[in-house]
Design a protein around this motif. Structure first.
Motif, PDB file in Angstrom:
ATOM      1  N   MET A  67      30.384 -36.770 -26.255  1.00  0.00           N
ATOM      2  CA  MET A  67      31.509 -37.615 -25.833  1.00  0.00           C
ATOM      3  C   MET A  67      32.586 -37.643 -26.918  1.00  0.00           C
ATOM      4  SD  MET A  67      30.401 -39.295 -22.952  1.00  0.00           S
ATOM      5  CE  MET A  67      28.825 -39.701 -22.167  1.00  0.00           C
ATOM      6  N   VAL A  68      33.839 -37.488 -26.519  1.00  0.00           N
ATOM      7  CA  VAL A  68      34.979 -37.667 -27.425  1.00  0.00           C
ATOM      8  C   VAL A  68      35.959 -38.648 -26.786  1.00  0.00           C
ATOM      9  CG1 VAL A  68      34.765 -35.402 -28.513  1.00  0.00           C
ATOM     10  CG2 VAL A  68      36.132 -35.643 -26.439  1.00  0.00           C
ATOM     11  N   GLU A  69      36.937 -39.098 -27.557  1.00  0.00           N
ATOM     12  CA  GLU A  69      37.852 -40.118 -27.055  1.00  0.00           C
ATOM     13  C   GLU A  69      39.131 -39.541 -26.439  1.00  0.00           C
ATOM     14  OE1 GLU A  69      37.184 -44.266 -29.177  1.00  0.00           O
ATOM     15  OE2 GLU A  69      38.185 -42.844 -30.513  1.00  0.00           O
ATOM     16  N   ARG A  70      39.487 -38.295 -26.823  1.00  0.00           N
ATOM     17  CA  ARG A  70      40.758 -37.739 -26.338  1.00  0.00           C
ATOM     18  C   ARG A  70      40.590 -36.272 -25.928  1.00  0.00           C
ATOM     19  NH1 ARG A  70      42.290 -40.410 -31.005  1.00  0.00           N
ATOM     20  NH2 ARG A  70      42.672 -38.453 -32.134  1.00  0.00           N
ATOM     21  N   ASP A  71      41.480 -35.815 -25.065  1.00  0.00           N
ATOM     22  CA  ASP A  71      41.439 -34.429 -24.589  1.00  0.00           C
ATOM     23  C   ASP A  71      41.616 -33.433 -25.740  1.00  0.00           C
ATOM     24  OD1 ASP A  71      41.058 -34.864 -21.808  1.00  0.00           O
ATOM     25  OD2 ASP A  71      43.151 -35.474 -21.620  1.00  0.00           O
ATOM     26  N   THR A  72      42.487 -33.768 -26.698  1.00  0.00           N
ATOM     27  CA  THR A  72      42.696 -32.859 -27.822  1.00  0.00           C
ATOM     28  C   THR A  72      41.409 -32.677 -28.640  1.00  0.00           C
ATOM     29  OG1 THR A  72      43.515 -34.768 -29.092  1.00  0.00           O
ATOM     30  CG2 THR A  72      45.157 -33.333 -28.060  1.00  0.00           C
ATOM     31  N   GLY A  91      39.032 -30.114 -27.030  1.00  0.00           N
ATOM     32  CA  GLY A  91      39.364 -28.730 -27.348  1.00  0.00           C
ATOM     33  C   GLY A  91      38.882 -28.319 -28.722  1.00  0.00           C
ATOM     34  N   ILE A  92      38.988 -29.222 -29.680  1.00  0.00           N
ATOM     35  CA  ILE A  92      38.541 -28.920 -31.046  1.00  0.00           C
ATOM     36  C   ILE A  92      37.024 -28.755 -31.092  1.00  0.00           C
ATOM     37  CG2 ILE A  92      38.392 -29.839 -33.400  1.00  0.00           C
ATOM     38  CD1 ILE A  92      41.118 -31.220 -32.836  1.00  0.00           C
ATOM     39  N   ILE A  93      36.311 -29.648 -30.406  1.00  0.00           N
ATOM     40  CA  ILE A  93      34.846 -29.564 -30.380  1.00  0.00           C
ATOM     41  C   ILE A  93      34.393 -28.230 -29.779  1.00  0.00           C
ATOM     42  CG2 ILE A  93      32.762 -30.481 -29.261  1.00  0.00           C
ATOM     43  CD1 ILE A  93      33.497 -32.207 -31.561  1.00  0.00           C
ATOM     44  N   ILE A  94      35.039 -27.812 -28.683  1.00  0.00           N
ATOM     45  CA  ILE A  94      34.647 -26.562 -28.021  1.00  0.00           C
ATOM     46  C   ILE A  94      35.024 -25.355 -28.874  1.00  0.00           C
ATOM     47  CG2 ILE A  94      35.053 -25.092 -25.999  1.00  0.00           C
ATOM     48  CD1 ILE A  94      35.396 -27.718 -24.392  1.00  0.00           C
ATOM     49  N   GLY A  95      36.236 -25.369 -29.436  1.00  0.00           N
ATOM     50  CA  GLY A  95      36.678 -24.265 -30.268  1.00  0.00           C
ATOM     51  C   GLY A  95      37.137 -23.062 -29.455  1.00  0.00           C
ATOM     52  N   HIS A  96      37.650 -22.050 -30.156  1.00  0.00           N
ATOM     53  CA  HIS A  96      38.182 -20.844 -29.505  1.00  0.00           C
ATOM     54  C   HIS A  96      37.067 -20.100 -28.776  1.00  0.00           C
ATOM     55  CE1 HIS A  96      40.751 -17.450 -28.735  1.00  0.00           C
ATOM     56  NE2 HIS A  96      39.944 -16.621 -29.400  1.00  0.00           N
ATOM     57  N   LYS A  97      37.226 -19.987 -27.460  1.00  0.00           N
ATOM     58  CA  LYS A  97      36.241 -19.314 -26.595  1.00  0.00           C
ATOM     59  C   LYS A  97      34.824 -19.886 -26.760  1.00  0.00           C
ATOM     60  CE  LYS A  97      38.739 -14.926 -26.281  1.00  0.00           C
ATOM     61  NZ  LYS A  97      38.682 -13.453 -26.488  1.00  0.00           N
ATOM     62  N   SER A 147      22.511 -32.073 -23.123  1.00  0.00           N
ATOM     63  CA  SER A 147      23.176 -33.186 -23.805  1.00  0.00           C
ATOM     64  C   SER A 147      24.684 -33.080 -23.654  1.00  0.00           C
ATOM     65  CB  SER A 147      22.823 -33.198 -25.294  1.00  0.00           C
ATOM     66  OG  SER A 147      21.429 -33.310 -25.494  1.00  0.00           O
ATOM     67  N   VAL A 148      25.329 -34.246 -23.600  1.00  0.00           N
ATOM     68  CA  VAL A 148      26.784 -34.291 -23.501  1.00  0.00           C
ATOM     69  C   VAL A 148      27.349 -34.881 -24.791  1.00  0.00           C
ATOM     70  CG1 VAL A 148      26.683 -36.516 -22.291  1.00  0.00           C
ATOM     71  CG2 VAL A 148      28.766 -35.156 -22.198  1.00  0.00           C
ATOM     72  N   LEU A 158      24.675 -27.714 -24.123  1.00  0.00           N
ATOM     73  CA  LEU A 158      25.663 -28.713 -24.534  1.00  0.00           C
ATOM     74  C   LEU A 158      26.938 -28.585 -23.721  1.00  0.00           C
ATOM     75  CD1 LEU A 158      25.543 -28.509 -28.455  1.00  0.00           C
ATOM     76  CD2 LEU A 158      24.470 -30.220 -26.999  1.00  0.00           C
ATOM     77  N   TYR A 159      27.534 -29.730 -23.405  1.00  0.00           N
ATOM     78  CA  TYR A 159      28.895 -29.707 -22.878  1.00  0.00           C
ATOM     79  C   TYR A 159      29.647 -30.937 -23.372  1.00  0.00           C
ATOM     80  CZ  TYR A 159      27.549 -33.005 -19.118  1.00  0.00           C
ATOM     81  OH  TYR A 159      27.115 -34.095 -18.409  1.00  0.00           O
ATOM     82  N   VAL A 160      30.954 -30.943 -23.203  1.00  0.00           N
ATOM     83  CA  VAL A 160      31.816 -31.966 -23.801  1.00  0.00           C
ATOM     84  C   VAL A 160      32.542 -32.744 -22.709  1.00  0.00           C
ATOM     85  CG1 VAL A 160      33.623 -32.422 -25.507  1.00  0.00           C
ATOM     86  CG2 VAL A 160      32.182 -30.398 -25.743  1.00  0.00           C
TER      87      VAL A 160
END
Length: 303
Positions: free
Chosen positions: A240-245, A248-254, A237-238, A281-283
């Motif tokens: 989807m977000v609207e912005r690059d920032t 990064g938040i969805i993925i989180g640190h490492k 599953s992917v 999962l990927y973003v």
């Protein structure tokens, strides 16, 4: 031997659409899950959790009840929210019974036109005063009188959808109000949605629970692969977000944040499908998808 009267009574079959409407966060999804006996609608403390119109079907030899959970009624601010309100409009159009759900302390619907449709409805209206477990007896009695006056064409019940208090009584009233009709769906069908839809919703639920502010509302989930084998379901599953920032938040640190989402979603999916699940999962950034008509069609928000 059965009498002719008994035989005819046995042959009566009731069926119809029972559509649940109300302001955000009044407990519509909790109620539907309680009525259907399955967790079909995702539930969080955040408003606008439900985006689609989701059907949950309850079958018996003598009846079929098609419950419909709808998005909370709001004044739309962008195209996605307009599409969500279109789902609410459709719920008015095909209902055989309307459930108007409120909670102690709130007033009318946030959309006056929708409220007028309820009080002038020619079909049966059941008004449910939810979350009474959080109120005093005096306050509940006061609100019952208030709503009987505001919606005089309704059958008023007090419930706690979360505790399932009085839900069975409401269900029997629904059966009483349903028209005689053949079933609309096969008797073994639970919902109108696909397996991929529920994967998307389970993932989105975990995002709503674990992220704050605008992030959850900027997210859409799309399941690209769903492969069911004998002992395992493999899902890709992917998010989807609207912005690059936001990515990064969805993925989180490492990758810690997305790993947590995946772990919690996988647990729920294994319970839902009653089978081991592998979830990948990927973003991906999909700019301004909430205001893009083509993207909204792709995600099932528009015809």
């Amino acid at each position: 031997m059965l009498s002719k009267t008994t035989y005819l009574c046995h042959m009566i079959h009731k069926a119809g659409f029972v559509n649940i409407i109300g302001n955000p966060n009044v407990g519509k999804s909790t109620l539907m899950n309680a009525l259907v006996g399955e967790k079909l609608s995702i539930i969080t403390s955040k408003a606008q959790t439900t985006r689609h119109r989701i059907l949950g079907i309850v079958n018996n030899e003598d009846y079929q009840v098609v419950f419909s959970d709808t998005p909370g009624i709001i004044q739309p601010a962008y195209e996605l929210q307009s599409s969500m309100m279109d789902f609410v409009k459709s719920a008015f159009e095909d209902a055989d019974v309307l459930i108007y759900m409120v909670e102690v302390g709130e007033k009318e619907l946030k959309n006056e036109a929708f409220f007028k449709r309820i009080i002038h409805s020619e079909i049966p209206v059941i008004l449910l005063l939810n979350k009474i477990d959080k109120s005093s007896q005096e306050e509940v009695e006061e609100k019952i009188a208030y709503w009987r006056n505001k919606v005089p064409n309704s059958f008023v019940y007090v419930i706690s959808a979360l505790e399932k208090f009085n839900v069975e009584t409401v269900f029997y009233k629904i059966i009483e109000l349903l028209p005689e009709a053949p079933p609309f769906y096969p008797k073994d069908q639970l919902t109108d949605k696909s397996e991929r839809f529920f994967v998307n919703e389970k993932i989105r639920e975990k995002i709503l629970q674990q992220y704050k502010k605008e992030i959850p509302y900027s997210v859409e989930v799309e399941t690209e692969e769903f492969v069911e084998e004998e002992d395992i379901i493999k899902i890709r599953s992917v998010i989807m977000v609207e912005r690059d920032t936001q990515k990064g938040i969805i993925i989180g640190h490492k990758g810690s944040a997305i790993k947590r989402v995946g772990t919690e979603a996988r647990k729920d999916l294994q319970t839902f499908f009653e089978k081991k699940v592998f979830l990948d999962l990927y973003v991906k950034v999909n700019k301004n998808w909430r205001s893009n008509e083509r993207q909204l069609k792709r995600f099932g928000y528009k015809d």
